[in-house]
Design an enzyme around this catalytic site. Structure first.
Site, PDB file in Angstrom:
ATOM      1  N   GLU A 239      34.853  12.468  26.619  1.00 54.60           N
ATOM      2  CA  GLU A 239      35.248  11.341  25.761  1.00 54.60           C
ATOM      3  C   GLU A 239      36.098  10.318  26.527  1.00 54.60           C
ATOM      4  O   GLU A 239      35.987   9.119  26.284  1.00 54.60           O
ATOM      5  CB  GLU A 239      36.024  11.862  24.539  1.00 54.60           C
ATOM      6  CG  GLU A 239      35.158  12.466  23.452  1.00 54.60           C
ATOM      7  CD  GLU A 239      34.532  11.394  22.577  1.00 54.60           C
ATOM      8  OE1 GLU A 239      35.087  11.048  21.524  1.00 54.60           O
ATOM      9  OE2 GLU A 239      33.475  10.872  22.962  1.00 54.60           O
TER      10      GLU A 239
ATOM     11  N   ASP B  90      37.880  13.507  17.203  1.00 50.58           N
ATOM     12  CA  ASP B  90      36.430  13.688  17.050  1.00 50.58           C
ATOM     13  C   ASP B  90      35.945  14.953  17.754  1.00 50.58           C
ATOM     14  O   ASP B  90      35.204  15.760  17.185  1.00 50.58           O
ATOM     15  CB  ASP B  90      35.666  12.482  17.602  1.00 50.58           C
ATOM     16  CG  ASP B  90      35.787  11.255  16.709  1.00 50.58           C
ATOM     17  OD1 ASP B  90      36.625  11.271  15.791  1.00 50.58           O
ATOM     18  OD2 ASP B  90      35.047  10.282  16.924  1.00 50.58           O
TER      19      ASP B  90
ATOM     20  N   ALA C  24      28.209   4.409  14.296  1.00 49.19           N
ATOM     21  CA  ALA C  24      28.533   4.272  12.866  1.00 49.19           C
ATOM     22  C   ALA C  24      29.860   4.941  12.519  1.00 49.19           C
ATOM     23  O   ALA C  24      30.156   5.190  11.356  1.00 49.19           O
ATOM     24  CB  ALA C  24      27.399   4.870  12.025  1.00 49.19           C
TER      25      ALA C  24
ATOM     26  N   LYS D 143      31.270  13.864  12.504  1.00 53.91           N
ATOM     27  CA  LYS D 143      32.427  13.968  11.608  1.00 53.91           C
ATOM     28  C   LYS D 143      32.546  12.716  10.741  1.00 53.91           C
ATOM     29  O   LYS D 143      32.001  11.652  11.064  1.00 53.91           O
ATOM     30  CB  LYS D 143      33.714  14.174  12.409  1.00 53.91           C
ATOM     31  CG  LYS D 143      34.202  12.937  13.205  1.00 53.91           C
ATOM     32  CD  LYS D 143      35.190  12.111  12.416  1.00 53.91           C
ATOM     33  CE  LYS D 143      35.697  10.842  13.028  1.00 53.91           C
ATOM     34  NZ  LYS D 143      34.805   9.822  13.511  1.00 53.91           N
TER      35      LYS D 143
END
Length: 444
Positions: A195, A206, A145, A7
């Site tokens: 997560e 996310d 990133a 995403k």
């Protein structure tokens, strides 16, 4: 095989920390998880995350099933789990700590967290009578990133395990939207558990975007959990994603904005308000504009202008970086689109939305310049599909309907880099192949 997207944040980063809305959208860079069933005599489960160098095998019979299957601890496939059980986590960590003992501590930490997420999900959803499996993961999403790579992996694991215990039906072309919605949410809930194992305190956005695809609106509301609302009308648009290859820390950038807000509260609040207002403007446009008809040019111009303005606000908050500004300069100089940083800033990635009349040779020339200056570029799609399944892991050739191309573990393991993975198993890369199916929300 299952697959789930990464995403980008399209509008609203940093302002979201202070209760303003943000929009996150799925991109066509994805994780792919191949599940291989072993013979009944092989009582092992192997995790092979080739792209991060993690490979470990556990004996199924030695895993802590008893504690996970206590009546007070048992969670069902439809359970809503918002926090980890400390006792279960302790039991899992003992087994997760066995991985990658010979690696430097920084790399090993990533491996241990990945193994923890996998084992917590495997023990929550699996059975001690389960046959042996190999879970082989490949990804085309850059790691670290700000592109939701870990959430994409957790969605893949969640979907694969739920499919294996036969608690998901479909996806299939005639599936009712309500049924698809329930199943996407089930995958999303368990991905959030993964997560929690990796990040400790994830926002949930996310995994929600990765599971459902398209986009979502994220907003913090007081002290409770943030709201994450699917944005199913989000258009599918070509996007250039550029990785600066400049490491950055989200916490450092968030602290930078907090310090600025403490020193200059009125000015900083007005900038954050401006970001919130342009996000709201983008939401209104997405809800009302026709991105398929004759007015696409005007709608894109509006979206692009908001992207450019959002970047300007983020620059004024001090969270850009010379490498990010260089990407924007190159795009502005070519006059072929609108660019902003995405995520925390201070490095990481930039996104460029192209003008509708852009020519291929103009894009190629820009990409050549970016490559020359050491940037990593990805031509992607914004508003991509969410979690999908290829079951069995065979592509059929639609021209003759006969035979097919089976994706075995060797082929998958040895696919060379992003290009190799996409050519072998890529979603939508080779349109003459039939195979991938997606759970899809109704457009509202």
């Amino acid at each position: 095989m299952v697959s789930a997207p990464g995403k980008v944040i399209v509008y609203g980063e940093h302002a979201a920390v202070y209760g303003k809305p943000a929009i996150a959208a799925a991109i066509s860079l994805r994780s792919y998880l191949l599940v291989t069933t072993l013979s009944k005599s092989q009582r092992t489960v192997k995790l092979n995350f080739r792209d991060i160098g993690l490979s470990h095998t556990w004996k199924i019979d030695t895993l802590p099933w008893d504690i996970f299957h206590q009546p007070s601890k048992k969670r069902f496939h439809y359970s809503l789990v918002n926090s980890l059980d400390p006792e279960l986590l302790d039991a899992v960590i003992q087994h997760a700590e066995a991985v990658s003992k010979d690696l430097p501590e920084k790399q090993r930490k990533i491996h241990v967290r990945s193994a923890t997420a996998f084992l917590y999900l495997f023990l929550s959803l699996g059975s001690p009578d389960s046959p042996g499996f190999i879970y082989t993961l490949r990804s085309t999403i850059p790691i670290g990133a700000g592109l939701g790579s870990s959430a994409s992996v957790c969605v893949c694991l969640s979907a694969a395990l739920l499919l294996q215990i036969r608690t998901l039906a479909g996806p299939h072309p005639d599936q009712l939207p309500q049924e698809a919605e329930v199943q996407i949410e089930r995958i999303n809930r368990w991905a959030f558990v993964g997560e929690l194992c990796i990040h400790g305190d994830p926002s949930g956005v996310d995994n929600a975007v990765s599971a459902g695809g398209k986009a979502a609106i994220f907003q913090r509301k007081g002290s409770g959990p943030p709201s994450v609302t699917p944005l199913t009308k989000f258009p599918t648009l070509p996007l250039l994603l550029v990785d600066t290859q400049q490491p950055r820390s989200t916490a450092t950038q968030v602290d930078k904005v907090r310090t600025l807000k403490n020193k200059h509260p009125v000015l900083t609040e007005s900038i954050l308000d401006g970001i919130g207002q342009l996000t709201t403007s983008a939401l209104e446009l997405i809800s009302s504009a026709d991105f398929d008809g004759n007015c696409i040019s005007d709608a894109l111009e509006h979206l692009g202008t908001l992207i450019r303005m959002n970047h300007g606000f983020l620059v004024s908050l001090g969270v850009s970086h010379p490498r990010l500004e260089r990407i924007r300069e190159l795009v502005d100089d070519a006059d072929i689109g609108w660019t902003k940083l995405t995520g925390a800033g201070g490095g990481g990635c930039a996104i460029t939305l192209f003008r509708p009349d852009v020519k291929d040779e103009e894009i190629k020339e820009l990409e050549r310049k970016l490559t020359t200056e050491g940037f990593q570029k990805y031509e992607t799609v914004l508003g991509a599909d969410g979690v999908g399944v290829l079951w069995p892991a065979v592509f059929r050739n639609s021209t003759d309907g006969e035979g097919g191309e089976e994706i075995d573990q060797d082929k998958f393991d040895n696919a060379d880099g992003v290009q190799g993975i996409e050519q072998l198993v890529g979603v939508g890369v080779q349109e003459n192949r039939k195979g991938w199916k997606f759970w899809t929300r109704a457009v509202v």
